[in-house]
Design a protein around this motif. Structure first.
Motif: not given
Ligand code: IPM
Ligand code: MG
Length: 360
Positions: A252, A265, A105, A256, A107, A301, A267, A280
């Protein structure tokens, strides 16, 4: 002309509102670059429980596996909070990550210079930070067994979860983190709790071993408590952070806030056959339906999906530039609003970014 099949899971809470804005932007990209995006809606999370009594129906898995990427909103809400664990919306999210084999993942934590004032942190601490959190996503304490609440002979109960990682699971995520670092600022920070946890000692040993293959990458280890502190003390020391599932989850969210809002944010969950791309933040049921949610993490995203899922780098960069332009022009959703800026609702923000796609 290139054609792509995109599975779309709007999910719950603010999911449907923000996914709509993401698709608006993707459609504009399709127009400009002469692609065709073919969307298939799938049910995952609370909406799937309501319709099929299952947070991840097999039909959704099949449709996602037949697609090039999964564009995902967010799941969960108070309505389903009292269901048993394995029937909750979040179980659907964990199961789709596992079903896709999306073990990594990504981020990215980037501060837009335009938003420096929206952060609660001092501008000189956060200006210019550019961190990539690489979170392991299909193992660790989220999936380890035994798990459950058990009855003890003395009448008490005992809750159990197990943090477990095997060599190959650690190796592949750590290797990916080093591969990513090579293309960035060539520094990896591995996060663990090796002073206490055996599983972390194995993690640390494997990082040491993997690092030998990357002499050009500088690396260090931080205990997770120290990492949490360093993230707010001096976030500029970080380039790539690699962590197990739960440490990556927690760090994370913390990271953020350096960017001003968790609503910024995105991902990418990759490593399997089909990648999934989701903000996220959660489903934010408290603000759902009010038109005030920030769609930028969802739109970001979409940019990550273009880049990591469909290999459309120029298209991804165009979305990012469009977002920057809109922020530069002074438009803000309430969560990132500051004095002298123009406040807009969710839909207006989507419209503005979509329009900007043709202006950057
Ligand atoms: C995230 C979320 C999820 C997680 C929840 C909703 C299960 O917090 O994607 O960070 O813990 O992975
Ligand atoms: Mg989280």
């Amino acid at each position: 002309m290139a054609e792509f099949k995109i599975a779309v899971a709007e999910g719950d809470g603010i999911g449907p509102e923000i996914v709509k804005e993401g698709i608006k932007v993707l459609d504009e990209i399709a127009d400009r670059f002469n692609h065709k995006f073919d969307y298939t809606n799938v049910y995952i999370g609370g909406c799937a429980i309501d319709k099929f009594k299952d947070p991840l129906p097999q039909d959704s898995i099949d449709k996602v596996l037949a697609s090039d990427a999964l564009f995902f909103g967010s799941v969960g809400g108070p309505k389903w909070e009292n269901l048993p664990h394995e029937k909750k919306p979040e179980a659907g999210l964990l199961r789709i990550r596992k079903a896709l084999g999306a073990f990594a993942n990504l981020r990215p934590v980037k501060v837009f210079s335009e938003l420096i004032d929206s952060s609660t942190m001092k501008p000189e601490v956060i200006s210019g930070i550019d961190i990539m959190v690489v979170r392991e996503l299909t193992g660790g304490i989220y999936f380890g067994k035994p798990r459950g609440v058990f009855n003890l002979p003395n009448g008490e109960k005992k809750g159990v979860n197990t943090m477990e990682y095997s060599t190959h699971e650690i190796k592949r995520i750590v290797k990916l983190a080093f591969d990513i670092a090579i293309k960035r600022n060539k520094k990896v920070t591995s996060v663990d709790k090796a002073n206490i946890l055996d599983v972390s000692q194995l993690w640390r040993d494997i990082v040491e071993d993997t690092a030998k293959d990357y002499p050009e990458v500088e690396y260090n280890h931080l205990y997770v408590d120290n990492a949490a502190m360093q993230l707010v003390r001096n976030p500029k020391q970080f380039d790539v952070i690699v962590a197990g599932n739960i440490f990556g989850d927690i760090l994370s969210d913390e990271a953020s806030m350096l960017t001003g809002s968790i609503g910024m944010l995105p991902s990418a969950s990759i490593g399997g056959k089909v990648g999934m791309f989701e903000p996220i933040h959660g489903s934010a049921p408290d603000i759902a339906g009010q038109g005030i949610a920030n769609p930028l993490a969802q739109i970001e995203s979409a940019a990550m999906m273009l880049k990591y899922g469909l290999n459309l780098n120029e298209e991804a960069a165009t979305v990012e530039k469009a977002i920057e332009k809109v922020l530069k022009d002074g438009y803000r959703t309430p969560d990132i609003m500051s004095k002298g800026k123009k406040q807009v609702c969710t839909r207006e923000m989507g419209d503005l970014v979509a329009k900007a796609v043709n202006e950057v």
